[in-house]
Write an enzyme that holds these catalytic residues in place. Structure first.
Site, PDB file in Angstrom:
ATOM      1  N   HIS A  67      38.674  55.170  54.180  1.00 41.08           N
ATOM      2  CA  HIS A  67      39.341  54.335  53.183  1.00 41.08           C
ATOM      3  C   HIS A  67      38.327  53.329  52.642  1.00 41.08           C
ATOM      4  O   HIS A  67      37.405  52.901  53.359  1.00 41.08           O
ATOM      5  CB  HIS A  67      40.506  53.583  53.813  1.00 41.08           C
ATOM      6  CG  HIS A  67      41.672  54.452  54.141  1.00 41.08           C
ATOM      7  ND1 HIS A  67      42.955  53.956  54.225  1.00 41.08           N
ATOM      8  CD2 HIS A  67      41.772  55.772  54.407  1.00 41.08           C
ATOM      9  CE1 HIS A  67      43.791  54.923  54.529  1.00 41.08           C
ATOM     10  NE2 HIS A  67      43.091  56.043  54.655  1.00 41.08           N
ATOM     11  N   GLU A 114      38.501  50.186  52.151  1.00 41.63           N
ATOM     12  CA  GLU A 114      38.411  48.952  52.929  1.00 41.63           C
ATOM     13  C   GLU A 114      37.526  49.120  54.158  1.00 41.63           C
ATOM     14  O   GLU A 114      36.686  48.267  54.454  1.00 41.63           O
ATOM     15  CB  GLU A 114      39.796  48.487  53.405  1.00 41.63           C
ATOM     16  CG  GLU A 114      40.771  48.184  52.295  1.00 41.63           C
ATOM     17  CD  GLU A 114      41.705  49.356  52.010  1.00 41.63           C
ATOM     18  OE1 GLU A 114      41.211  50.494  51.824  1.00 41.63           O
ATOM     19  OE2 GLU A 114      42.924  49.130  51.961  1.00 41.63           O
ATOM     20  N   CYS A 157      46.751  49.631  54.146  1.00 43.21           N
ATOM     21  CA  CYS A 157      47.622  50.361  55.069  1.00 43.21           C
ATOM     22  C   CYS A 157      47.485  49.741  56.462  1.00 43.21           C
ATOM     23  O   CYS A 157      46.680  48.822  56.676  1.00 43.21           O
ATOM     24  CB  CYS A 157      47.228  51.839  55.103  1.00 43.21           C
ATOM     25  SG  CYS A 157      45.632  52.156  55.904  1.00 43.21           S
ATOM     26  N   CYS A 197      43.837  49.932  57.892  1.00 40.81           N
ATOM     27  CA  CYS A 197      42.932  48.974  57.260  1.00 40.81           C
ATOM     28  C   CYS A 197      43.304  47.537  57.604  1.00 40.81           C
ATOM     29  O   CYS A 197      42.424  46.707  57.823  1.00 40.81           O
ATOM     30  CB  CYS A 197      42.916  49.206  55.748  1.00 40.81           C
ATOM     31  SG  CYS A 197      42.189  50.807  55.308  1.00 40.81           S
TER      32      CYS A 197
END
Length: 142
Positions: A46, A48, A76, A79
């Site tokens: 991801h 992040e 999410c 993260c």
């Protein structure tokens, strides 16, 4: 947030969901990343997490004091957990994620009193632009 939007657009070039993230310190970007799940064939790639890893490498430690994470989509749970563990003091996101958001939409990991760190969270920065990236991406695939 404009750098995060640019990173999101770049992620779309390799068929990744257009999400971008920037970790900045004192107004200067330490790391800029877009999603790379498809490119890397990695469910944890991801934006992040990539930005957090790169910022930690730039600062030489796993704690990221005096930083702000800018991200185009509400983080999410995975993260959000990394944000807490990295001790990032401030998170700014563009648009909410009603299906997986862990900064207030379906859960609020970033404000859980059971955890040892709770960052300041701001939402809605360039929300329309951030949301449009996602809407256009998914509309093109339907």
């Amino acid at each position: 947030m404009l750098l995060a939007i640019e990173a999101a657009r770049a992620a779309e070039d390799h068929d990744d969901v257009p999400i971008g993230a920037v970790v900045a310190r004192h107004g200067e970007p330490l790391a800029v990343a877009g999603n790379r799940r498809e490119l890397d064939r990695d469910p944890t790639a991801h934006a992040e997490l990539i930005a957090i890893r790169e910022a930690a490498a730039a600062l030489g430690g796993w704690r990221l004091p005096e930083t702000t994470l800018y991200v185009t989509l509400e983080p999410c749970a995975m993260c959000a957990g990394a944000i807490v563990l990295a001790r990032i003091p401030r998170v700014v996101f563009g648009t909410t994620d009603p299906k997986a958001g862990a900064a207030g939409s379906i859960m609020n990991v970033l404000d859980d009193p059971a955890l040892n760190h709770r960052p300041q969270v701001e939402s809605g920065l360039l929300a329309s632009e951030c949301g449009d990236l996602l809407r256009e991406f998914f509309a093109a695939r339907r």
